[in-house]
Design an enzyme around this catalytic site. Structure first.
Site, mmCIF file in Angstrom:
data_model
loop_
_atom_site.group_PDB
_atom_site.id
_atom_site.type_symbol
_atom_site.label_atom_id
_atom_site.label_comp_id
_atom_site.label_asym_id
_atom_site.label_seq_id
_atom_site.Cartn_x
_atom_site.Cartn_y
_atom_site.Cartn_z
ATOM 1 N N ASP A 256 39.214 5.947 -11.203
ATOM 2 C CA ASP A 256 40.296 6.572 -11.930
ATOM 3 C C ASP A 256 41.423 5.730 -11.800
ATOM 4 O O ASP A 256 42.504 5.587 -10.482
ATOM 5 C CB ASP A 256 41.113 8.124 -10.527
ATOM 6 C CG ASP A 256 39.364 8.687 -10.283
ATOM 7 O OD1 ASP A 256 39.131 8.963 -11.126
ATOM 8 O OD2 ASP A 256 38.980 8.515 -9.076
ATOM 9 N N LEU B 50 32.950 15.182 -14.597
ATOM 10 C CA LEU B 50 33.994 15.661 -15.678
ATOM 11 C C LEU B 50 33.603 17.471 -14.416
ATOM 12 O O LEU B 50 34.452 17.980 -14.942
ATOM 13 C CB LEU B 50 33.794 15.940 -16.710
ATOM 14 C CG LEU B 50 34.326 14.915 -17.347
ATOM 15 C CD1 LEU B 50 33.660 15.613 -19.169
ATOM 16 C CD2 LEU B 50 34.931 14.064 -17.698
ATOM 17 N N LYS B 51 33.454 17.239 -13.388
ATOM 18 C CA LYS B 51 33.079 18.196 -12.806
ATOM 19 C C LYS B 51 32.751 19.857 -13.584
ATOM 20 O O LYS B 51 33.467 20.456 -13.429
ATOM 21 C CB LYS B 51 34.734 18.607 -11.364
ATOM 22 C CG LYS B 51 34.360 17.897 -10.801
ATOM 23 C CD LYS B 51 35.134 18.112 -9.362
ATOM 24 C CE LYS B 51 34.474 17.038 -8.654
ATOM 25 N NZ LYS B 51 35.609 15.270 -8.842
ATOM 26 N N GLY C 204 35.832 10.783 -0.065
ATOM 27 C CA GLY C 204 36.222 10.763 1.306
ATOM 28 C C GLY C 204 36.894 9.647 1.846
ATOM 29 O O GLY C 204 37.401 10.261 3.027
HETATM 30 P P1 BMP Z 1 39.635 8.627 -2.732
HETATM 31 O O1 BMP Z 1 38.879 7.298 -2.364
HETATM 32 O O2 BMP Z 1 40.100 6.904 -3.970
HETATM 33 O O3 BMP Z 1 39.686 9.255 -2.472
HETATM 34 O O4 BMP Z 1 38.583 8.768 -5.155
HETATM 35 C C1 BMP Z 1 37.664 10.356 -4.107
HETATM 36 C C2 BMP Z 1 37.033 10.076 -5.705
HETATM 37 O O5 BMP Z 1 36.525 11.162 -5.548
HETATM 38 C C3 BMP Z 1 37.917 10.678 -6.633
HETATM 39 O O6 BMP Z 1 37.107 10.266 -7.674
HETATM 40 C C4 BMP Z 1 38.105 12.002 -6.426
HETATM 41 O O7 BMP Z 1 37.900 13.172 -7.793
HETATM 42 C C5 BMP Z 1 36.182 12.548 -6.349
HETATM 43 N N1 BMP Z 1 36.126 13.830 -5.280
HETATM 44 C C6 BMP Z 1 36.782 13.776 -4.210
HETATM 45 O O8 BMP Z 1 37.517 13.185 -3.591
HETATM 46 N N2 BMP Z 1 36.498 14.813 -3.170
HETATM 47 C C7 BMP Z 1 35.511 15.291 -3.553
HETATM 48 O O9 BMP Z 1 35.301 16.327 -3.541
HETATM 49 C C8 BMP Z 1 34.781 15.504 -5.058
HETATM 50 C C9 BMP Z 1 35.017 14.728 -5.275
HETATM 51 O O10 BMP Z 1 34.884 14.199 -6.551
#
Ligand code: BMP
Length: 224
Positions: A7, A62-63, A173
């Site tokens: 991202d 793109l959920k 997460g």
């Molecule tokens: P990060 O590790 O930087 O927090 O990114 C998590 C990624 O997972 C992001 O691309 C976010 O859109 C995705 N995501 C999330 O964080 N929680 C969800 O429940 C579903 C996700 O797709």
């Protein structure tokens, strides 16, 4: 097992940003996930060029949450541009929605991944109340995988207990949102999705290797 979410932040050259991370990580992770921040800025055409030679998981996040026809159309476009997996929300339901998306995914050889619970707090307000129903939608649709949160590993455990062992669980997460690497794997996830803790680090590859090592150690402990 690790998937990196790419991202890109604001004010970077997005193509260069993605390319660098792809090249530094492609031999040590199982896949990449690209969502709106990448896709709306450079488009699927450019993304397909960057990942042309890639054989791992390339997930379009793109959920999707639309009527079946439009999700099916979107999925074909994504497939045409090199993605091999798509994420959709289960909450739109099966009939005239996930059923049609699932048919196109099967026809085109795309992996369908459905969101059944999310990593942020608000997931408890609505989504989590329907967890069983969403899992049922995924089961009927023959989805390849599910998204369940590393931030609330008991949800992963619950999902793992009821879904077929073939169905993959992908857990975001880890890192910035607070979950420790390996925790989701220990609760039944197949892949942990990590974004910023790797992609925003000064040394992207070193951070990914560090996370892989923590995953390995924690999984070795919990699996005995
Ligand atoms: P990060 O590790 O930087 O927090 O990114 C998590 C990624 O997972 C992001 O691309 C976010 O859109 C995705 N995501 C999330 O964080 N929680 C969800 O429940 C579903 C996700 O797709």
């Amino acid at each position: 097992m690790l998937i990196v979410a790419l991202d890109p932040p604001n004010y970077v050259d997005v193509v260069e940003w993605i390319e660098r991370r792809y090249n530094e990580l492609k031999d040590i992770v199982q896949g990449f996930k690209l969502g709106l921040p990448a896709i709306i800025r450079v488009g699927v055409e450019t993304i397909s060029k960057i990942f042309k030679e890639y054989n791992g998981l390339l997930i379009a996040d793109l959920k999707l949450a639309d009527i079946g026809d439009i999700m099916a159309l979107t999925a074909s476009i994504l497939k045409e541009h090199g993605f091999n997996a798509v994420i959709a929300h289960a909450f739109v339901g099966y009939k005239q929605a996930i059923d049609e998306l699932s048919n196109v995914c099967k026809k085109e050889g795309l992996k369908l991944i459905l969101v059944v619970s999310m990593s942020h707090k608000g997931s408890e307000e609505f989504l989590d109340r329907h967890l069983e129903g969403f899992i049922e939608v995924a089961r009927i649709a023959g989805a390849w995988g599910l998204v369940a949160p590393a931030t609330r590993p008991m949800i992963i455990k619950k999902v793992r207990e009821v879904v077929d062992s073939e169905m993959k669980i992908l857990s975001p997460g880890v890192g910035v949102q607070g979950a420790e690497p390996g925790t989701a794997l220990c609760h039944g996830a197949d892949y942990e999705i990590v974004g910023r803790a790797i992609a925003y680090a000064d040394n992207v590859r070193q951070n990914a290797l560090k996370i892989l090592e923590i995953q390995r150690q924690r999984a070795a402990k919990c699996r005995g």
